[in-house]
Design a protein around this motif. Sequence first.
Motif, short mmCIF file in Angstrom:
data_model
loop_
_atom_site.label_atom_id
_atom_site.label_comp_id
_atom_site.label_asym_id
_atom_site.label_seq_id
_atom_site.Cartn_x
_atom_site.Cartn_y
_atom_site.Cartn_z
N LEU A 43 0.84 -1.19 0.00
CA LEU A 43 0.00 0.00 0.00
C LEU A 43 0.88 1.24 0.00
O LEU A 43 1.71 1.42 0.89
N VAL A 44 0.71 2.08 -1.00
CA VAL A 44 1.55 3.26 -1.16
C VAL A 44 0.67 4.51 -1.19
O VAL A 44 -0.33 4.56 -1.92
N ARG A 45 1.05 5.50 -0.39
CA ARG A 45 0.37 6.79 -0.46
C ARG A 45 0.99 7.54 -1.63
O ARG A 45 2.14 7.99 -1.56
N GLU A 46 0.23 7.68 -2.71
CA GLU A 46 0.82 8.13 -3.96
C GLU A 46 1.25 9.59 -3.95
O GLU A 46 2.13 9.98 -4.71
N ASP A 47 0.66 10.42 -3.11
CA ASP A 47 1.03 11.84 -3.16
C ASP A 47 2.44 12.11 -2.65
O ASP A 47 3.08 13.09 -3.04
N ASP A 48 3.00 11.21 -1.79
CA ASP A 48 4.36 11.43 -1.31
C ASP A 48 5.23 10.17 -1.37
O ASP A 48 6.39 10.20 -0.96
N GLY A 49 4.68 9.07 -1.89
CA GLY A 49 5.48 7.85 -2.05
C GLY A 49 5.81 7.12 -0.78
O GLY A 49 6.73 6.29 -0.75
N VAL A 50 5.07 7.40 0.29
CA VAL A 50 5.28 6.67 1.54
C VAL A 50 4.63 5.29 1.44
O VAL A 50 3.45 5.19 1.08
N VAL A 51 5.40 4.26 1.74
CA VAL A 51 4.86 2.90 1.74
C VAL A 51 4.19 2.69 3.10
O VAL A 51 4.87 2.52 4.11
N ARG A 52 2.86 2.69 3.10
CA ARG A 52 2.13 2.55 4.35
C ARG A 52 2.29 1.14 4.92
O ARG A 52 2.51 0.97 6.12
N LEU A 53 2.20 0.13 4.04
CA LEU A 53 2.36 -1.24 4.48
C LEU A 53 2.70 -2.13 3.29
O LEU A 53 1.97 -2.15 2.30
N ALA A 54 3.82 -2.83 3.39
CA ALA A 54 4.19 -3.86 2.42
C ALA A 54 4.49 -5.11 3.25
O ALA A 54 5.63 -5.32 3.69
N PRO A 55 3.47 -5.94 3.51
CA PRO A 55 3.60 -7.02 4.49
C PRO A 55 4.76 -7.97 4.24
O PRO A 55 5.50 -8.31 5.16
N HIS A 56 4.92 -8.40 3.00
CA HIS A 56 5.97 -9.38 2.72
C HIS A 56 7.37 -8.76 2.83
O HIS A 56 8.33 -9.44 3.18
N LEU A 57 7.47 -7.48 2.51
CA LEU A 57 8.74 -6.78 2.68
C LEU A 57 8.97 -6.36 4.13
O LEU A 57 10.08 -5.96 4.49
N GLU A 58 7.92 -6.43 4.92
CA GLU A 58 7.96 -6.00 6.32
C GLU A 58 8.29 -4.51 6.44
O GLU A 58 9.00 -4.08 7.34
N TRP A 59 7.75 -3.74 5.49
CA TRP A 59 7.90 -2.29 5.53
C TRP A 59 6.61 -1.68 6.05
O TRP A 59 5.51 -2.10 5.68
N ALA A 60 6.74 -0.67 6.86
CA ALA A 60 5.58 0.08 7.35
C ALA A 60 5.97 1.54 7.53
O ALA A 60 7.00 1.84 8.16
N GLU A 61 5.18 2.42 6.94
CA GLU A 61 5.40 3.87 7.03
C GLU A 61 6.82 4.25 6.60
O GLU A 61 7.50 5.05 7.24
N GLU A 62 7.24 3.70 5.47
CA GLU A 62 8.59 3.96 4.96
C GLU A 62 8.53 5.02 3.86
O GLU A 62 7.86 4.84 2.84
N PRO A 63 9.26 6.14 4.02
CA PRO A 63 9.27 7.20 2.99
C PRO A 63 10.22 6.82 1.85
O PRO A 63 11.22 7.50 1.58
N PHE A 64 9.89 5.73 1.14
CA PHE A 64 10.82 5.15 0.18
C PHE A 64 11.12 6.10 -0.98
O PHE A 64 12.27 6.20 -1.41
N ALA A 65 10.12 6.77 -1.49
CA ALA A 65 10.34 7.67 -2.62
C ALA A 65 11.32 8.78 -2.24
O ALA A 65 12.22 9.12 -3.01
N ALA A 66 11.14 9.34 -1.06
CA ALA A 66 12.04 10.41 -0.62
C ALA A 66 13.46 9.90 -0.43
O ALA A 66 14.44 10.59 -0.79
N GLU A 67 13.60 8.68 0.11
CA GLU A 67 14.93 8.11 0.31
C GLU A 67 15.63 7.86 -1.02
O GLU A 67 16.84 8.13 -1.17
N LEU A 68 14.90 7.35 -1.99
CA LEU A 68 15.50 7.06 -3.29
C LEU A 68 15.84 8.34 -4.03
O LEU A 68 16.87 8.43 -4.71
#
Length: 392
Positions: free
Chosen positions: A155-180
């Motif tokens: 699940l990605v919040r498209e306006d800022d690229g924050v990954v709200r939840l990626a269960p298999h990746l075990e990511w939650a509330e990750e600002p991935f777009a900003a980091e990249l």
Amino acid sequence: MNGKTTGTNLDTVRRHNLATVLGMVHRGGPVARSALTLATGLNRSTIGALVAELVEQGLVLEREPETSNRVGRPSPVVAADGRVVALAVNPEIDAVTVGVVGLDAQVHRRVRYPTGHVPTAQEAAAIASAVIDGLRPDLASASRVVGIGVAVPGLVREDDGVVRLAPHLEWAEEPFAAELAAATGYPVLAANDAHLGANAERLFGAGKGAADLVYLNGGASGIGAGVIVGGAPLTGISGYAGELGHTLVNSGGVRCHCGAIGCLETEVSQRALLRVLGLESADPDELARALRVAVEAGAAEVTAEVDRQLGFLATALRNATNVFDPERIVLGGFLGALHELAPERLPELVAAQALAASAETLTITRAALGSDILLIGAAELAFTPLLASPAS
């Protein structure tokens, strides 16, 4: 927009028409200038001026057509310039894939970097950045790099690229777009992988021409879906719609990453297929080949697992058919490979369970873009600002 528009700022009209022409060439492929004139309703001189401006901006190329038997001077052909590129990134539980995709929708390079473990968001950003650095020689021949699009299995919040939840990746509330973006210096947009895959197939693949379709993508990180209704993506209020991987298919099943019991992706999984094949990992094309070889050789365990998964997949597709009444269901990743093993089996199973009126015109097909689908979908996300406003 056509030439009859009045009462609008001329520069606004020109910008809109530029976007219209570029979008047609990008999504439809090379097209005669006369066909653009006919499709837009604009006159020949206006189309000529618009094409000339796009050529000057380095967004399209114009060439003479191949010889024909038509009388009169042949119309020049306009094509998107493949030297304008977007970078595409797809993090998964076992690898990070990076691609270079041209404005002509062709994948120029594809690099899959196996991780050997589930990467953190920070690791995935670092890997993607390192791969992109390694692609600099390829990018040097590009006339423009518009930015990066990211296809995330979650699940990605498209306006800022924050990954709200990626269960298999075990990511939650990750600002991935900003980091990249910080790691590469390029603008970055991110969205759910299945939503991007659905859009890619709608524009360039097996879903072309279908106004109502359901796309399901099966990968190492589970199953996602994208839904197109009336030619527009169904996103939901926050952009999280389409999680068919978390619909119930087995009330006596096991607990899913999401916390529920018997989700589709607990019963239909790439991991189970790899296990019966004796493989550690494989991309969708490699998995498809291995499955076909095993089934044709009469491997009982593989055949049984394929039949079991097709049964549960049919239940999920029955639900999708009854709820969305789609014209077409497109299957990507390992789901497409399952379907291709017995193309008549899944439609039969779905037709036997779904409402007859909804299933009678339904077509189920494998995604046409193969392993490139998520790269093309992610690149399309990165191209969005340019396509919306080429004059900018």
